[in-house]
Structure formats: structure tokens, C-alpha cells
Design a protein around this motif. Structure first.
Motif, PDB file in Angstrom:
ATOM      1  N   GLY A  33      -6.369  12.634   1.195  1.00 43.28           N
ATOM      2  CA  GLY A  33      -7.692  12.137   1.500  1.00 43.28           C
ATOM      3  C   GLY A  33      -8.121  10.975   0.644  1.00 43.28           C
ATOM      4  O   GLY A  33      -9.159  10.368   0.890  1.00 43.28           O
ATOM      5  N   GLY A  34      -7.356  10.638  -0.383  1.00 45.38           N
ATOM      6  CA  GLY A  34      -7.727   9.516  -1.238  1.00 45.38           C
ATOM      7  C   GLY A  34      -7.410   8.190  -0.580  1.00 45.38           C
ATOM      8  O   GLY A  34      -6.765   8.138   0.475  1.00 45.38           O
ATOM      9  N   ALA A  35      -7.849   7.132  -1.245  1.00 46.83           N
ATOM     10  CA  ALA A  35      -7.567   5.808  -0.716  1.00 46.83           C
ATOM     11  C   ALA A  35      -6.115   5.447  -1.030  1.00 46.83           C
ATOM     12  O   ALA A  35      -5.579   5.876  -2.044  1.00 46.83           O
ATOM     13  CB  ALA A  35      -8.489   4.783  -1.368  1.00 46.83           C
ATOM     14  N   PRO A  36      -5.458   4.707  -0.155  1.00 48.46           N
ATOM     15  CA  PRO A  36      -4.080   4.293  -0.459  1.00 48.46           C
ATOM     16  C   PRO A  36      -4.018   3.418  -1.715  1.00 48.46           C
ATOM     17  O   PRO A  36      -4.908   2.592  -1.930  1.00 48.46           O
ATOM     18  CB  PRO A  36      -3.654   3.528   0.789  1.00 48.46           C
ATOM     19  CG  PRO A  36      -4.881   3.241   1.557  1.00 48.46           C
ATOM     20  CD  PRO A  36      -5.935   4.207   1.130  1.00 48.46           C
ATOM     21  N   ARG A  37      -2.952   3.639  -2.535  1.00 47.74           N
ATOM     22  CA  ARG A  37      -2.845   2.880  -3.785  1.00 47.74           C
ATOM     23  C   ARG A  37      -2.194   1.539  -3.524  1.00 47.74           C
ATOM     24  O   ARG A  37      -1.413   1.375  -2.586  1.00 47.74           O
ATOM     25  CB  ARG A  37      -1.989   3.656  -4.792  1.00 47.74           C
ATOM     26  CG  ARG A  37      -2.632   4.905  -5.298  1.00 47.74           C
ATOM     27  CD  ARG A  37      -1.689   5.610  -6.234  1.00 47.74           C
ATOM     28  NE  ARG A  37      -0.439   5.964  -5.553  1.00 47.74           N
ATOM     29  CZ  ARG A  37       0.757   5.846  -6.121  1.00 47.74           C
ATOM     30  NH1 ARG A  37       0.875   5.362  -7.340  1.00 47.74           N
ATOM     31  NH2 ARG A  37       1.847   6.203  -5.470  1.00 47.74           N
ATOM     32  N   LYS A  38      -2.534   0.597  -4.400  1.00 45.28           N
ATOM     33  CA  LYS A  38      -1.831  -0.691  -4.348  1.00 45.28           C
ATOM     34  C   LYS A  38      -0.734  -0.664  -5.399  1.00 45.28           C
ATOM     35  O   LYS A  38      -1.006  -0.359  -6.557  1.00 45.28           O
ATOM     36  CB  LYS A  38      -2.799  -1.828  -4.669  1.00 45.28           C
ATOM     37  CG  LYS A  38      -3.523  -2.367  -3.469  1.00 45.28           C
ATOM     38  CD  LYS A  38      -4.279  -3.605  -3.880  1.00 45.28           C
ATOM     39  CE  LYS A  38      -5.257  -4.014  -2.794  1.00 45.28           C
ATOM     40  NZ  LYS A  38      -6.301  -4.868  -3.350  1.00 45.28           N
ATOM     41  N   VAL A  39       0.504  -0.890  -5.014  1.00 41.81           N
ATOM     42  CA  VAL A  39       1.579  -0.952  -6.020  1.00 41.81           C
ATOM     43  C   VAL A  39       2.303  -2.282  -5.871  1.00 41.81           C
ATOM     44  O   VAL A  39       2.313  -2.901  -4.810  1.00 41.81           O
ATOM     45  CB  VAL A  39       2.592   0.197  -5.852  1.00 41.81           C
ATOM     46  CG1 VAL A  39       1.985   1.517  -6.215  1.00 41.81           C
ATOM     47  CG2 VAL A  39       3.152   0.209  -4.444  1.00 41.81           C
ATOM     48  N   ASN A  40       2.910  -2.704  -6.977  1.00 41.89           N
ATOM     49  CA  ASN A  40       3.740  -3.901  -6.945  1.00 41.89           C
ATOM     50  C   ASN A  40       5.146  -3.494  -6.548  1.00 41.89           C
ATOM     51  O   ASN A  40       5.759  -2.664  -7.190  1.00 41.89           O
ATOM     52  CB  ASN A  40       3.769  -4.559  -8.326  1.00 41.89           C
ATOM     53  CG  ASN A  40       2.487  -5.306  -8.600  1.00 41.89           C
ATOM     54  OD1 ASN A  40       1.903  -5.889  -7.695  1.00 41.89           O
ATOM     55  ND2 ASN A  40       2.051  -5.261  -9.849  1.00 41.89           N
ATOM     56  N   LEU A  73       0.857  -1.183   0.000  1.00 43.63           N
ATOM     57  CA  LEU A  73       0.000   0.000   0.000  1.00 43.63           C
ATOM     58  C   LEU A  73       0.889   1.229   0.000  1.00 43.63           C
ATOM     59  O   LEU A  73       1.743   1.393   0.871  1.00 43.63           O
ATOM     60  CB  LEU A  73      -0.906   0.005   1.235  1.00 43.63           C
ATOM     61  CG  LEU A  73      -1.998  -1.056   1.207  1.00 43.63           C
ATOM     62  CD1 LEU A  73      -2.838  -0.964   2.471  1.00 43.63           C
ATOM     63  CD2 LEU A  73      -2.884  -0.895  -0.025  1.00 43.63           C
ATOM     64  N   ALA A  74       0.711   2.061  -1.006  1.00 38.03           N
ATOM     65  CA  ALA A  74       1.489   3.289  -1.071  1.00 38.03           C
ATOM     66  C   ALA A  74       0.594   4.447  -0.664  1.00 38.03           C
ATOM     67  O   ALA A  74      -0.624   4.365  -0.773  1.00 38.03           O
ATOM     68  CB  ALA A  74       1.998   3.504  -2.487  1.00 38.03           C
TER      69      ALA A  74
END
Lengths: 166, 393, 348
Positions: free
Chosen positions: A86-93, A79-80
Motif C-alpha cells: 500500500g505504500g508509494a513506489p520507491r525511486k531507486v537508481n 520505480l521499484a
């Protein structure tokens, strides 16, 4: 059988060797004394594959398209922090392992060609031999170091239509 | 106790027969033959070809090539690769002229898909094809000298072949295995300055051909070694399925570059197809020398007329070849090389049959080597010019 | 004669040392100068460059390498004979140097039948090669040995016949006297150059050099070794030190034959005697004992250059073509040469 040596052919041959000898003495040899002087390989020379780690999304395209399966990728999702506040945390590889076994690699360039995110490049670097075959398995830090030796793509010949890839 | 009493009746008969045979041999002063294995590891076979020779003195009375020591199973390997991956394998069949191996396979795949490469790509393909022919045959010319004991030609050949390899590397990135051909065109366009460099190199190569002419082909010793040795009459050559320079040296005027229509640029240039009426070793070597010279002229003509435009036709990113069968063959440096590709509509081919030139070219060896001397075995094998990867695949 | 104060054993010791130097020094020089450097230049490369300045110590490195190698002997080989063969070949070279004169007093032996002896001992090496081929228990070696035997015997004859012309002209078989006859002689009343037999016996010289080429098994006559056909001919099974001996013998013999040829055809150690006003062999100044060997050496280098130049340029003959060349071309030519020489000798 006419075995009597007719002079011209034999003498011409002697002339060629003597000529070459004189050229070598006066103008120097065609060979390069390797460890002391080095030839610059062409820009497109496929010497070694360099990796720009930031661009890699571990999509595994290169692994699947490699004809002898010599690329090993391991990654995990992380999780980045979000891009906007305020946005949702991004999923990164997150790349854990990116190894290329140069003992297996056939230097075909398919992995570089299929990479959709410009993470893989060809470098003309060629001095990476190892005494042991197992040491030819290079990891992502080593591949990242080779990024410095990657040259700019050459300009194209007149009449070329599309922009060349690396 | 004598020998006879120790043996059974049957053995006794055999023993007497053997004694009689020995006596007869002694009377006729016949000598025993000797089996000589030339290869699989031998300096003259440039690879691992084994030739079993039965010798009488230095004369070969029976010979058979035994191939397969370097079999790599390419036909089977292609079945588990996708179409773009196959080119990197077939590169390695005739490793000296590798670009020429890619072209027929790609053409076969294109035929199945119904696409045709744009004219610029066809043009550059033909140029690289001819360059790989030069790289291949120039090594042959040097190797020929080594097989006959002259040590200098091979170094000259390597010196000038280096220029051609540099050109191939400059354009494709790969020195020996370009892997530059793609279904629908080429991977990339030529880099700037490549055309001028190629023109200069072609001049050097013509100079190299002249040097070889003086050093080897004009040499009387070379001529006595090759003239009239290993003569293949034209009908025998056709029967054994020879192709390429070996066939043309027997006087058969057959060249796939001229005799078939392919989406390549050979029909846009003038070139002479060399033939020689003799069919001996000298003819085969001489034809190759002339063809190298002719190839440099073809490249020169092609360089003048490269059309502008794209190098890639519209093909999908993931290539699926529709169901069907296609056969494409081209005139490779060693002879006719073709691929019979069967596709079932998958990512990869269902089955690929490779017709490589050397395999057929050495099939004539048992017929050709009967009655020649051991040194001529080497000369004839050198003049047939095979590449082990091309025989064993 | 060497100085009288040296006792006999001292003289013998000096001669042995001198012989070793006279064989090994040219061999080393030939290998470096011609095999390493000239061949490389003819192939537009530089040759060895790493060991010593311009690779001059490469030969030392090679010898070191060979000495370290395992001494391999085939199990089925005839061990005693197998070990003997390289020594016999090398012995032939040492025997040959014994009659070559290097100066007015610098010689090992002053034979009256020097030419005869030289031709006899030069064929001893055939024996070594033949038994090397036979004892190796290898088919390639056997073929190579048999080829060598056939070839060396075939080329012994033109060599002998070519030398006969020189012997007729000089009127002696003593090599020292032949040198003297060439340098003191005159051509049509002009003695500025002496009378080197290469001018009057040019046919003989050519036949002799071709025969030497064949005797040394150098290309175009190298089918006993024929690395592309017979792997390495009679040397196939030899390794390490034994191969080194063969290698030394090959190039030492080249040097010694070149020395012999320079004695027979180029005037040997001498300069034309008229330059310094010498009348007889006793009148030659003493410093020629030092300068003579140097002159010999440079003449030898010239001839070896010829031998090697041909070697690096030509492909090889086939065995039967080689025999045909010897019997149908060289021998008739040298016989005709003898006849012409004899007639002219009687006429003038």
C-alpha cells in the motif's frame, strides 16, 4: 696509486658469488618460475577493483574522487515496488554502466575508500593483462566476477584501536 | 681560378684567417674535441637524463646535464586535485621510495589544518618511511655494481629489496605507490604478524649489507675506481645545495631526521648520523651503505615501541584546508625533500612548490665532471644517485 | 698422423670439420653452462628453464632469434669493412685452434713454432675489433674500438712474456712437445704427477690468465664493451647475424684460450705417462686419441669456470688503470719470472 691487488677484498668477493651459487644449487633459487608456480600476494594487495553491484547506489562519489577520472557510471531512476503493502513506489537508481579503465587507473584506492555503501573492494587478483590497451576497460559484469576473489580483511596488529576497512 | 678570387674581400679575410688557424693547429698538434651525448637514452642514466659532454680523447672538458625529458608537471597537476588526491601523484616523484614522498606533503597539509596525527600513526609513518629508504638505497647499491661492470650485485639487491617491498605491500596494499598516508593519520592499521615479519626481514637486510660490503666495497677494483674520484669539498657541496648522503659524504653533519622537530618518531630512537671526510665517490656510496644498515636498526627500535591507540585524528570527511602557507621538508632517501603548500581555503591546494633532492644534487654535475674520464662520468653519476622522476618531477 | 688410407683432400675435410666442432662445441657449452646457468646460480636465480629440459635448448632459440633479426647497418658506416669485421674476429679463433693438440695423433697441424704462431694469430682479432669500432660511424663504437686496441696490445706483451717461461722450461716451442714434456717430466725425482707447469710456473700461469681475461675483454677488463658507459662499445651498431658472429667469437675464443692455457700449464691432453709406463710420445697408447680430447675438454671447463667466475664477480677497471696495471705490474712480474726460470734452468 696502489694498484697492486691486495688479495683479501678480491677473494672475499669471489667467495660471496660462490656461496650464492652453492646456496642456489642446494636450497633452490629465490626466484619463482612464474607461469608454473605463483606467489600469493598479501591480503591487502591492490590488484584489481571488484564491484558489488547490489550495494552501488550510483552516488558518483568514486567518480568524482578519482584522481585520473577513470570510472564511468551511467544510471537511471526506476520505480521499484514499495516496501510495505500500500505504500508509494520507491525511486531507486538502477546502474546501467559501471566501467573502470584499468589503462588509466593509478591503483591509489581512493574510490574504495570513499565508497559509503561498501560496493567497491580491492582484490589481489593480478592476471588480467590484455593485448590491446582498449580491452582494459572492464564493465560491471567483469568487475562483479572479481568479487569472488576478494579476501576477508586481515586481523590487525596488537594495539590497534579501530576496526580496519577492507 | 683559385679559391681566393671567387670570394669577396670579407670572405677572403675569413678564409685566410681560417687557413692560418688551421696551420697554427697543425703546428701545435692540437686535436679537435668531440661532443658526446650521454643520453637521453643510455644505459647509465636510468631514465632520460641527457648529459652533453665535450670530450678531449676520453677526458671531459665540459659537461652539462640537460633535464626535462620526463617532466610530468606535478606542481601544476596538484592545482587541479583535491588534497587527498595529491598524495597519489607525489608518490610518483621518487618512485623507489614513494612513501617518503607522501609524508612531507601530508605534514604540510596537517600543519595548515592544525591537526596532528596520533602517536601510533606517527610511529608507523616513520617505520614505513625508513622501509622506503631501505628499498630505495638497496637498489642504489645494486645499481652501483652495474654502472661499474659488476653484474651480480644488482640481482642480490633486487632479491633483498623484494622482501622490503613485500612488507610495504603487506601493510599498505601498494607495492611501489602505497598512497597510505592520509591527512590526520594513516589509512589503516598494520595487519597481524607484520611486525615479526619485519624483524626477520631487517636481519636479512643487514646480511645483504654485509654481502655488499664484501662483494663491492671491499673490492680493490671498486676502490681504485671510486677513491679520489669526483671529490666535492664541503663548502662547494653547501654552495650547490646538495643534501642527504651526498652532503654528509663531504663531511657536513646535517640530517633533517635529527636536526628538526617533526611530528614523527625519529626523536624516540638512537641513531648515528654517518659522515665521511673525503667527499669522493667512494664516500658517497659508503655513506649510503651505512645508512641502510642504520635504517634497519632504526626500524628494529621503532618496532619495539609502537604505542597503542588510534591511527586517525579527527578530521572532517571532506577536507578543506584553511588559507595559509606551509613549508615542510624531510630527510628523504635522496636528500632533503620539501613541499611549500599555499592554500586558499579550497578543496585543493592553490600552489605547491616541490623541492626535490635530485634536482639540486645534479646541479653540481657541470662543476664535478670537468676533467674526468668517460668511465668516471658514469661512476660519479652513479654515486650522486639521482632518480629521474625526482629531477624532472 | 691420421690413417694413411685417407686421401689428402679427405684429411683436409676432416680437419675443417674437426676445427669447426672444436670451436663451436666448447662455445655452445660455455654459453649454456656458464653464461646461462652459472651466472644465474651466482645471482640466486635459475636462468632459462623453458626451452628444452632445464633450458638446454635456449641457445638454439637465441640463435634462431638473432637470425630472424633485421640486419641493420648505419648509413654512414663503411659498409664493406663493417661487414668484414666480425668475420675477422671469428677467423682469429679458427686460426688459433689449428695448433692446439688434442691427442698424440689428434692434431690439426704439428708446428714446430706453435707457441709463436698462436701468439701471432691471437692478435688478429684486435684488427677486427678496431675496424668494427671505426667502421660503425658511431662515437661510442669508436671509443670502444680504440680502447680495445690499446688494451689488447698492452696485454699481448705480458701474455708473450708469461709463455716464454714455459718455453724455456720445456725447451721447445712445439705445443705437442710441451704437453709431452709436462707429462713425462718429474719433480725432484718423483714422477707421480708428471710436471704440470702450473706448479713450477705459477707466476707465469697467473699472468697468463690475467692477460687472457683482458684479451677476451671479460670483466674486470671489459671496457671496450662497457655496456654502462659505451652502450656496447664496438658492437653497438651490430645486429642480427653479425652480432651473433661477435657473440660466438667471444665465447669460442674464451674456450680456445682456455685450451691453450691447459696445454701450456695443465698438461694438455695427457695424463702423467708414468701411470701407464709410456716412455716417449710414440709409446702413448692409441686410445689416448679419444680420451685425450675429453681430458682437454674438462681442463678447459675448469679454466673457463675461473674466467667466468671472475667475470661475474668483479667490477671493471678504468682504461688508464688497466694500462698502468699491465705496464707496471704484469710486465715486470713476468720479466722477473723469465729471469728466475732461466737461472733455475741453467742451475738444474
Amino acid at each position: 696509486m696502489a694498484l697492486k691487488p691486495k688479495v683479501p677484498g678480491l677473494v672475499k668477493g669471489l667467495g660471496v658469488t660462490l656461496n650464492t651459487m652453492l646456496t642456489t644449487i642446494t636450497k633452490g633459487a629465490n626466484t619463482v618460475q612464474y607461469p608454473h608456480e605463483k606467489e600469493a600476494p598479501p591480503i591487502r594487495a591492490r590488484g584489481v577493483i571488484a564491484l558489488r553491484e547490489d550495494n552501488c547506489t550510483s552516488c558518483m562519489l568514486c567518480v568524482r574522487s578519482c584522481p585520473d577520472w577513470c570510472i564511468y557510471i551511467e544510471a537511471h531512476k526506476e520505480l521499484a515496488p514499495p516496501r510495505r503493502a500500500g505504500g508509494a513506489p520507491r525511486k531507486v537508481n538502477r546502474l546501467e554502466r559501471f566501467d573502470i579503465d584499468y589503462a588509466l587507473c593509478m591503483y591509489c584506492g581512493i574510490c574504495v575508500e570513499v565508497c559509503p555503501f561498501d560496493a567497491l573492494f580491492w582484490s589481489p587478483e593480478y592476471e588480467y593483462s590484455e593485448p590491446k590497451i582498449a580491452d582494459l576497460l572492464h564493465d560491471k559484469t567483469k568487475l562483479g566476477e572479481w568479487m569472488e576473489t576478494v579476501p576477508e580483511a586481515p586481523e590487525l596488529e596488537a594495539g590497534a584501536d579501530n576496526k580496519g576497512k577492507k | 681560378m683559385s679559391v681566393e678570387t671567387m670570394l669577396g674581400d670579407r670572405q677572403k679575410l675569413a678564409y685566410i684567417a681560417a687557413q692560418a688557424a688551421d696551420a697554427r693547429l697543425n703546428v701545435e698538434l692540437e686535436t679537435e674535441g668531440m661532443t658526446l651525448n650521454i643520453g637521453p637514452q643510455h644505459p647509465a642514466t636510468h631514465g632520460t637524463l641527457r648529459i652533453i659532454c665535450r670530450l678531449d680523447g676520453e677526458q671531459v672538458i665540459w659537461a652539462e646535464p640537460s633535464a626535462g625529458y620526463m617532466h610530468r608537471g606535478y606542481e601544476k597537476l596538484t592545482e587541479v586535485r583535491t588534497f587527498p588526491q595529491v598524495t597519489t601523484l607525489v608518490n610518483r616523484i621518487d618512485w623507489l621510495g614513494s612513501f617518503a614522498n607522501e609524508v612531507p606533503f601530508i605534514l604540510a597539509a596537517e600543519k595548515l589544518m592544525g591537526v596532528e596525527a596520533p602517536p601510533r600513526a606517527q610511529h608507523i609513518r616513520t617505520i614505513l618511511f625508513e622501509l622506503s629508504r631501505i628499498a630505495n638505497v638497496s637498489l642504489f647499491l645494486g645499481d652501483l655494481g652495474v654502472q661499474m661492470g659488476a653484474i651480480t650485485p644488482v640481482f642480490m639487491a633486487f632479491r633483498d629489496r623484494e622482501y622490503v617491498l613485500n612488507l610495504i605491500e603487506g601493510a599498505t596494499g601498494g607495492r611501489f605507490h602505497p598512497n597510505f598516508d592520509r591527512i590526520g593519520g594513516l589509512f589503516n592499521d598494520l595487519p597481524k604478524g607484520w611486525i615479526d615479519e619485519t624483524r626477520a626481514t631487517m636481519k636479512k637486510l643487514r646480511n645483504f649489507c654485509d654481502e655488499m660490503d664484501a662483494l663491492l666495497f671491499g673490492n680493490e677494483i671498486f676502490q681504485t675506481r671510486t677513491r679520489g674520484i669526483g671529490v666535492i669539498p664541503s663548502e662547494i657541496a653547501v654552495q650547490y645545495g646538495l643534501s642527504g648522503p651526498n652532503l654528509r659524504a663531504s663531511g657536513v653533519d646535517y640530517d633533517l631526521r635529527r636536526d628538526q622537530r617533526l611530528p614523527l618518531a625519529w626523536d624516540k630512537v638512537d641513531f648515528k648520523v654517518w659522515t665521511h671526510p673525503d667527499g669522493d665517490s667512494f664516500a658517497r656510496c659508503w655513506i649510503r651503505l651505512q645508512e641502510t644498515r642504520e635504517s634497519t636498526l632504526i626500524v628494529d627500535q621503532l618496532l619495539d615501541t609502537i604505542p597503542a591507540g588510534p591511527i586517525m585524528a579527527k578530521v572532517p570527511r571532506i577536507i578543506k584546508v584553511p588559507e595559509g602557507e606551509a613549508w615542510v621538508s624531510t630527510e628523504n632517501p635522496l636528500g632533503e625533500m620539501g613541499y611549500y603548500v599555499i592554500s586558499k581555503g579550497d578543496l585543493g591546494p592553490f600552489r605547491v612548490k616541490i623541492r626535490s633532492a635530485s634536482f639540486n644534487n645534479i646541479s653540481i654535475v657541470p662543476w664535478l665532471l670537468r676533467g674526468v674520464y668517460v668511465p668516471d662520468v658514469i661512476t660519479i653519476l652513479a654515486s650522486l644517485y639521482f632518480i629521474l622522476g625526482d629531477i624532472d618531477r | 698422423m691420421l690413417a694413411i688410407t685417407i686421401p689428402y683432400w679427405g684429411q683436409s675435410l676432416l680437419r675443417v670439420l674437426g676445427g669447426i666442432v672444436a670451436v663451436l662445441l666448447p662455445a655452445g657449452t660455455i654459453v649454456y653452462l656458464f653464461l646461462f646457468k652459472m651466472m644465474s646460480f651466482m645471482q640466486s636465480r635459475l636462468g632459462p628453464m623453458e626451452a628444452g629440459p632445464y633450458g638446454s635448448l635456449q641457445l638454439v632459440a637465441e640463435v634462431g632469434k638473432w637470425l630472424q633479426k633485421e640486419d641493420i647497418m648505419p648509413e654512414r658506416a663503411d659498409h664493406r669493412i663493417f661487414k668484414m669485421a666480425p668475420l675477422i674476429v671469428l677467423t682469429s679463433t679458427f686460426l688459433l685452434i689449428a695448433v692446439v693438440p688434442f691427442g698424440p695423433d689428434a692434431w690439426f697441424t704439428n708446428f714446430d713454432v706453435g707457441v709463436f704462431y698462436m701468439l701471432a694469430v691471437s692478435s688478429v682479432s684486435v684488427l677486427g675489433i678496431l675496424i668494427a669500432g671505426w667502421a660503425s660511424a658511431n662515437k661510442y663504437s669508436l671509443l670502444g674500438g680504440l680502447r680495445a686496441a690499446g688494451q689488447l696490445i698492452a696485454y699481448e706483451l705480458p701474455m708473450v712474456l708469461a709463455v716464454i717461461g714455459v718455453v724455456i722450461q720445456a725447451g721447445t716451442m712445439n705445443l705437442q712437445q710441451i704437453v709431452f714434456a709436462q707429462n713425462a717430466g718429474e719433480m725432484f725425482g718423483w714422477n707421480g704427477l708428471g710436471n704440470p707447469y702450473i706448479l713450477t710456473q705459477f707466476v707465469g700461469f697467473c699472468v697468463f690468465m690475467v692477460a687472457v681475461q683482458a684479451e677476451l675483454t671479460q670483466a674486470p677488463f671489459d671496457m671496450p664493451i662497457a655496456e654502462s658507459e659505451l652502450v656496447s662499445g664496438y658492437m653497438t651498431e651490430y645486429s642480427g647475424f653479425r652480432f651473433l658472429i661477435f657473440f660466438i667469437a667471444e665465447f669460442a675464443t674464451a674456450g680456445v684460450f682456455a685450451l691453450v692455457a691447459s696445454v701450456l700449464f695443465l698438461g694438455g691432453w695427457g695424463v702423467p705417462f708414468s701411470w701407464f709406463g709410456w716412455k716417449s710420445i710414440d709409446g702413448v697408447a692409441n686410445w689416448m686419441n679419444v680420451v685425450g680430447p675429453i681430458i682437454m675438454f674438462s681442463k678447459m671447463m675448469l679454466l673457463v669456470f675461473l674466467i667466468m667466475w671472475v667475470r661475474f664477480t668483479y667490477p671493471r677497471f678504468r682504461e688508464d688503470q688497466l694500462q698502468r696495471f699491465a705496464w707496471k705490474v704484469l710486465i715486470p712480474v713476468s720479466l722477473a719470472n723469465i729471469m728466475v726460470t732461466a737461472i733455475l734452468k741453467v742451475v738444474f
